[in-house]
Design a protein around this motif. Structure first.
Motif, mmCIF file in Angstrom:
data_model
loop_
_atom_site.group_PDB
_atom_site.id
_atom_site.type_symbol
_atom_site.label_atom_id
_atom_site.label_comp_id
_atom_site.label_asym_id
_atom_site.label_seq_id
_atom_site.Cartn_x
_atom_site.Cartn_y
_atom_site.Cartn_z
ATOM 1 N N LYS A 171 15.157 -3.169 22.745
ATOM 2 C CA LYS A 171 16.118 -3.281 23.849
ATOM 3 C C LYS A 171 15.977 -2.106 24.814
ATOM 4 O O LYS A 171 16.084 -2.267 26.037
ATOM 5 C CB LYS A 171 17.540 -3.372 23.297
ATOM 6 C CG LYS A 171 17.815 -4.699 22.582
ATOM 7 C CD LYS A 171 19.190 -4.719 21.936
ATOM 8 C CE LYS A 171 19.418 -6.046 21.208
ATOM 9 N NZ LYS A 171 20.732 -6.084 20.510
ATOM 10 N N ALA A 174 12.964 -2.747 26.806
ATOM 11 C CA ALA A 174 13.235 -3.781 27.810
ATOM 12 C C ALA A 174 13.889 -3.178 29.056
ATOM 13 O O ALA A 174 13.572 -3.573 30.183
ATOM 14 C CB ALA A 174 14.125 -4.862 27.212
ATOM 15 N N GLU A 175 14.792 -2.222 28.851
ATOM 16 C CA GLU A 175 15.451 -1.580 29.987
ATOM 17 C C GLU A 175 14.466 -0.736 30.801
ATOM 18 O O GLU A 175 14.577 -0.648 32.027
ATOM 19 C CB GLU A 175 16.612 -0.708 29.500
ATOM 20 C CG GLU A 175 17.750 -1.481 28.863
ATOM 21 C CD GLU A 175 18.357 -2.507 29.812
ATOM 22 O OE1 GLU A 175 18.481 -2.200 31.020
ATOM 23 O OE2 GLU A 175 18.702 -3.605 29.355
ATOM 24 N N PRO A 178 11.630 -3.478 33.247
ATOM 25 C CA PRO A 178 12.405 -4.650 33.697
ATOM 26 C C PRO A 178 11.567 -5.896 33.950
ATOM 27 O O PRO A 178 12.069 -7.007 33.787
ATOM 28 C CB PRO A 178 13.077 -4.151 34.985
ATOM 29 C CG PRO A 178 12.305 -2.937 35.390
ATOM 30 C CD PRO A 178 11.803 -2.325 34.134
ATOM 31 N N LYS A 181 11.505 -7.579 30.681
ATOM 32 C CA LYS A 181 12.779 -7.475 29.962
ATOM 33 C C LYS A 181 13.104 -8.734 29.169
ATOM 34 O O LYS A 181 13.466 -8.667 27.987
ATOM 35 C CB LYS A 181 13.908 -7.174 30.938
ATOM 36 C CG LYS A 181 15.266 -7.002 30.263
ATOM 37 C CD LYS A 181 16.336 -6.578 31.263
ATOM 38 C CE LYS A 181 17.679 -6.383 30.555
ATOM 39 N NZ LYS A 181 18.732 -5.928 31.514
#
Length: 328
Positions: A171, A174-175, A178, A181
């Motif tokens: 996670k 993913a940030e 982007p 993501k």
């Protein structure tokens, strides 16, 4: 270019894969990378390679996410073409490199029955969740007897710690990325579901039962080979994609300490097959050796006593090997 495995630059192999030739992004302890390596060696194909250091999280570096947004190895580059996923890679090699010295791994000259048998066994073997089998054995050690390198106790602890942090780390990744993501968040959800399976003895037992049923069918097939077929591999006298899937699976099960559960000593045909396949050149070239295990132990900074213990085991193995060679 020489046949085999010459590591690319540590910048992600940016100078490779832009022209002709094959470039494999892989990790030598990756089950799926080993399958592709075996296929490349079986087909006697020339290729370059770049090791993606999974244990350091290099698969989630921006340069590699541009190659495979899922952050997974293996990935094959053929010029500008990018092929992820071991099954897709092997199919690509079969479709595009099956002439001259590069023989077929799905034989077309032995009739439709043999072809269908090869595809059937490949399918049921490839559907087994090897990542779940591996991690689950760490959380459920009662299923195993005497795990072998590389899955010694410190490695198992590190892999469990990585598994427990995988969702959170994905996670975060993913940030930071982007453009990838959505894929990475979906992968985090898959990891969470997998974690629930591997940490549950009941759920892991179901996976073990599935492996057992598949290997029972393999044993039956191997046992059906009469005297005239005594030198056959799994499906025919040729080494096929089904044999690649089976060979790498058996090695993984052995290293996890699960061979007693699946073939020692109650499935003699499977045991004989595994002894035979371990001598095959493509297997030797694709599966990490004792020396490789020793190098990994040293890199991970384990206690000197553990490293020296591994050295003793490797030295003994080498001594035995040369002793046996002299007796031949």
């Amino acid at each position: 270019m020489a046949l085999g495995d010459t590591d690319g630059n540590r910048d992600g192999g940016s100078n490779n894969g832009k022209g002709n030739g094959l470039l494999l992004y892989y990790y030598h302890y990756s089950f799926y990378s080993q399958k592709v390596l075996m296929a490349l060696h079986e087909k006697k194909l020339e290729f370059k390679s770049h090791t993606v250091m999974i244990r350091k999280g290099e698969q989630y570096q921006p340069w590699f996410l541009q190659i495979n947004p899922r952050g997974e190895v293996p990935v094959l580059k053929d010029g500008v073409k990018i092929i992820p996923d071991s099954s897709r890679i092997i199919d690509y090699l079969e479709d595009n490199f099956s002439n001259g010295n590069s023989r077929r791994l799905i034989p077309l000259d032995q009739g439709p029955g043999i072809k269908q048998k090869v595809l059937h066994f490949r399918n049921i073997l490839d559907q087994l969740p090897t990542d779940v089998i591996t991690l689950g054995s760490f959380y459920n050690p009662d299923f195993c007897q005497n795990p072998k390198p590389p899955f010694i106790k410190p490695v198992r602890k590190l892999m469990m710690a990585a598994d427990q942090n995988s969702c959170q780390n994905l996670k975060k990744c993913a940030e930071k990325n982007p453009e990838h993501k959505e894929i990475l968040v979906q992968k985090a959800e898959v990891h969470e579901r997998r974690h629930n399976i591997v940490t549950s003895k009941e759920e892991y037992s179901k996976v073990i039962d599935l492996v057992n049923s598949v290997l029972m069918e393999v044993e039956t097939e191997l046992g059906s080979h009469d005297q005239e077929k005594s030198d056959w591999w799994l499906c025919c006298d040729q080494f096929t994609v089904a044999d690649i899937s089976l060979a790498v699976l058996l090695d993984r099960l052995k290293c996890l300490g699960l061979e007693h559960r699946f073939w020692v000593p109650h499935r003699p045909h499977l045991g004989k097959y595994f002894s035979k396949v371990q001598e095959r050149d493509s297997f030797v070239a694709s599966i990490p050796s004792g020396i490789t295990h020793l190098g990994e132990v040293a890199k991970l900074g384990y206690p000197v006593s553990l490293v020296m213990g591994t050295v003793t085991v490797v030295a003994a193995a080498i001594t035995l090997f040369f002793y046996l060679q002299r007796r031949r």
